[in-house]
Design an enzyme around this catalytic site. Structure first.
Site, mmCIF file in Angstrom:
data_model
loop_
_atom_site.group_PDB
_atom_site.id
_atom_site.type_symbol
_atom_site.label_atom_id
_atom_site.label_comp_id
_atom_site.label_asym_id
_atom_site.label_seq_id
_atom_site.Cartn_x
_atom_site.Cartn_y
_atom_site.Cartn_z
ATOM 1 N N HIS A 72 -18.105 -10.643 -6.176
ATOM 2 C CA HIS A 72 -16.840 -10.798 -4.994
ATOM 3 C C HIS A 72 -17.075 -9.390 -3.616
ATOM 4 C CE1 HIS A 72 -12.202 -10.617 -5.077
ATOM 5 N NE2 HIS A 72 -12.033 -9.698 -4.678
ATOM 6 N N VAL A 132 -1.135 -3.815 -6.848
ATOM 7 C CA VAL A 132 -0.846 -4.888 -7.731
ATOM 8 C C VAL A 132 -0.874 -4.872 -9.119
ATOM 9 C CG1 VAL A 132 -2.980 -6.212 -9.209
ATOM 10 C CG2 VAL A 132 -3.427 -5.386 -6.312
ATOM 11 N N GLY A 133 -0.176 -4.006 -9.829
ATOM 12 C CA GLY A 133 -0.783 -3.916 -11.263
ATOM 13 C C GLY A 133 0.893 -3.698 -11.590
ATOM 14 N N ARG A 150 -8.244 -0.928 -0.632
ATOM 15 C CA ARG A 150 -9.400 -0.403 1.152
ATOM 16 C C ARG A 150 -8.805 -0.801 1.996
ATOM 17 N NH1 ARG A 150 -12.872 -5.608 2.620
ATOM 18 N NH2 ARG A 150 -11.608 -7.667 1.004
ATOM 19 N N ALA A 195 0.058 1.592 -11.172
ATOM 20 C CA ALA A 195 1.377 0.473 -10.929
ATOM 21 C C ALA A 195 1.334 0.689 -9.877
ATOM 22 C CB ALA A 195 2.401 1.568 -12.060
ATOM 23 N N ASN A 234 -11.416 -2.807 -7.319
ATOM 24 C CA ASN A 234 -12.690 -3.195 -6.600
ATOM 25 C C ASN A 234 -14.448 -1.470 -6.151
ATOM 26 O OD1 ASN A 234 -12.647 -5.961 -5.967
ATOM 27 N ND2 ASN A 234 -10.991 -5.500 -4.859
ATOM 28 N N ASP A 294 0.018 4.546 -15.269
ATOM 29 C CA ASP A 294 -0.040 5.380 -14.194
ATOM 30 C C ASP A 294 -0.977 6.802 -14.804
ATOM 31 O OD1 ASP A 294 -1.007 6.073 -11.455
ATOM 32 O OD2 ASP A 294 -0.589 3.823 -10.954
ATOM 33 N N ASN A 310 -13.273 5.043 -6.722
ATOM 34 C CA ASN A 310 -13.221 3.841 -8.095
ATOM 35 C C ASN A 310 -13.747 3.592 -9.583
ATOM 36 O OD1 ASN A 310 -11.312 3.578 -6.547
ATOM 37 N ND2 ASN A 310 -11.388 1.412 -5.982
ATOM 38 N N VAL A 314 -9.407 -5.567 -12.215
ATOM 39 C CA VAL A 314 -8.981 -6.233 -11.306
ATOM 40 C C VAL A 314 -9.420 -5.030 -9.929
ATOM 41 C CG1 VAL A 314 -7.344 -6.597 -9.790
ATOM 42 C CG2 VAL A 314 -7.473 -7.480 -11.905
HETATM 43 N N1 APR Z 1 -5.193 5.797 -14.359
HETATM 44 C C1 APR Z 1 -3.960 5.366 -13.407
HETATM 45 N N2 APR Z 1 -3.377 4.731 -12.934
HETATM 46 C C2 APR Z 1 -4.094 5.337 -11.735
HETATM 47 C C3 APR Z 1 -5.906 5.787 -11.918
HETATM 48 C C4 APR Z 1 -5.542 6.676 -13.366
HETATM 49 N N3 APR Z 1 -7.080 7.555 -13.251
HETATM 50 N N4 APR Z 1 -5.689 6.362 -11.143
HETATM 51 C C5 APR Z 1 -5.410 6.326 -9.455
HETATM 52 N N5 APR Z 1 -4.310 4.788 -10.281
HETATM 53 C C6 APR Z 1 -3.093 4.391 -9.581
HETATM 54 C C7 APR Z 1 -2.431 5.221 -8.608
HETATM 55 O O1 APR Z 1 -1.752 6.452 -9.200
HETATM 56 C C8 APR Z 1 -1.339 3.640 -8.270
HETATM 57 O O2 APR Z 1 -0.347 3.768 -8.484
HETATM 58 O O3 APR Z 1 -4.030 3.100 -9.588
HETATM 59 C C9 APR Z 1 -2.200 2.522 -8.426
HETATM 60 C C10 APR Z 1 -3.474 1.496 -7.223
HETATM 61 O O4 APR Z 1 -2.533 1.053 -6.578
HETATM 62 P P1 APR Z 1 -2.277 0.788 -5.205
HETATM 63 O O5 APR Z 1 -2.996 2.212 -4.379
HETATM 64 O O6 APR Z 1 -1.247 0.687 -4.750
HETATM 65 O O7 APR Z 1 -3.475 -0.373 -4.838
HETATM 66 P P2 APR Z 1 -3.775 -1.333 -5.153
HETATM 67 O O8 APR Z 1 -3.335 -2.360 -4.564
HETATM 68 O O9 APR Z 1 -2.566 -1.807 -6.707
HETATM 69 O O10 APR Z 1 -4.828 -1.862 -5.445
HETATM 70 C C11 APR Z 1 -5.420 -2.032 -6.660
HETATM 71 O O11 APR Z 1 -6.888 -3.408 -6.974
HETATM 72 O O12 APR Z 1 -7.119 -5.577 -5.823
HETATM 73 C C12 APR Z 1 -8.199 -4.035 -6.286
HETATM 74 O O13 APR Z 1 -9.311 -2.863 -4.712
HETATM 75 C C13 APR Z 1 -7.998 -3.523 -4.970
HETATM 76 O O14 APR Z 1 -9.446 -1.257 -6.186
HETATM 77 C C14 APR Z 1 -7.487 -1.866 -5.600
HETATM 78 C C15 APR Z 1 -7.139 -1.691 -6.519
#
Ligand code: APR
Length: 310
Positions: free
Chosen positions: A178, A14-15, A85, A11, A123, A34, A98, A121
């Site tokens: 990608h 991106v989510g 990143r 969440a 990376n 999340d 990841n 999605v």
């Molecule tokens: N289960 C569920 N959610 C998780 C887990 C897990 N095991 N581990 C991490 N998360 C959640 C984090 O708590 C966070 O809310 O994934 C979310 C990632 O969100 P952001 O840090 O805002 O990252 P975001 O910019 O959304 O990118 C997410 O997409 O484009 C790709 O490279 C980017 O790998 C990255 C991913």
């Protein structure tokens, strides 16, 4: 007809943006999952999106949670969980962190939504798709990676800007992994049906190709604290729509290749027909010797990274 159920795992930027887009497109009920460490954050975001529904007029239910219960029986699941990143990092630097996250998420999804179509999605994209395929044991037509739509959208926006034409007139095709070796294909990139090779100089095209390859890094450099999310979420939403509306839409996606384009055993971006069954067909393009060589180089880079998976 019962509404479709879509789960977005992660969440974050991106989510959450994706959940908002899916709701606004009224594609189905949306569940955002999340980790427990985020406490009630997913519920907060879901409630906030729900409260925008009266203004936009959509009727889907948005749920935010830290357990997989509410997501059970989803039709489509998009995995955005992971760390993004920071400036100076490549997508590949995220590999093993990841991979652990994507494999644990996939395990939960495979248990609770065994018939779902997965869209990855997180990376580094192509390697994360492989993790999801291996962990879920889903057939390959139900595991897709979101990359080509995004890379092509970036290229399209640069072409539209260069030619001062409507974004709607521009199509582009970016294949391969990608990452830095992705393969923009100017011969298959068109403005109102005219290949850009007839509209722009070689120098201009090569600058657009390079800006496309660096598109993600350009955003990371500007944002400083994370990576892109508006265009990535829009790209994932287009794939979800193609599937849930059974549009048979041809989009570049990362899929598991078994000999197509001369590539075997890895996920690489190629033109795909998306419909209700997920990947319905891989479209074969007639590539020149140089284009093919570039695609092979990209596939080798993806293979190398896949081999580094612990
Ligand atoms: N289960 C569920 N959610 C998780 C887990 C897990 N095991 N581990 C991490 N998360 C959640 C984090 O708590 C966070 O809310 O994934 C979310 C990632 O969100 P952001 O840090 O805002 O990252 P975001 O910019 O959304 O990118 C997410 O997409 O484009 C790709 O490279 C980017 O790998 C990255 C991913």
């Amino acid at each position: 007809m019962a509404r479709k159920k879509i789960t977005v795992v992660g969440a974050g930027f991106v989510g959450a943006t994706l959940a908002q887009r899916l709701a606004e497109m009224e594609l189905g009920d949306v569940v955002v999952v999340d980790i427990p460490a985020t406490e009630q954050m997913p519920a907060g975001k879901a409630l906030d999106i729900t409260e925008s529904a009266p203004i936009y007029g959509y009727d889907c239910k948005i749920t935010g949670t830290t357990s997989y219960e509410a997501s059970a029986g989803s039709d489509v699941v998009i995995i955005t969980a992971g760390i993004p990143r920071k400036p100076g990092m490549s997508r590949d630097d995220l590999l093993n962190t990841n991979a652990k996250i994507v494999s644990s998420v996939t395990e939960n999804i495979a248990k609770t939504s065994p018939n779902a179509i997965l869209i990855i999605v997180s990376n580094p994209l192509d390697a994360m798709c492989l993790v999801a395929l291996r962990t879920s044991k889903f057939p390959k037509h139900r595991v897709l990676g979101m990359a080509g739509v995004l890379d092509s959208a970036r290229m399209r926006s640069f072409i539209a800007e260069a030619l001062e034409v409507s974004m709607e007139n521009v199509h582009a095709m970016v294949l391969g992994g990608h990452g830095d070796t992705m393969v923009p294909l100017p011969r298959f990139s068109t403005v109102a049906g005219i290949p850009i090779t007839e509209l722009l100089s070689k120098e201009k095209i090569s600058a657009i190709n390079q800006r496309t390859r660096d598109g993600g890094a350009e955003i990371v450099k500007l944002l400083k604290t994370g990576s892109a999310y508006y265009a990535p979420s829009a790209s994932a939403a287009e794939m979800v729509e193609a599937i849930l509306k059974d549009k048979k839409k041809i989009l570049p996606c990362a899929v598991y290749l078994e000999g197509e384009y001369g590539v075997d055993g890895v996920f690489v971006g190629v033109p795909c027909k998306l419909g209700a069954r997920g990947l319905e067909q891989i479209v074969q393009l007639n590539l020149t010797v140089d284009e093919r060589a570039e695609l092979m180089k990209s596939a080798s880079a993806v293979k190398e990274l896949a081999a580094a998976l612990k």
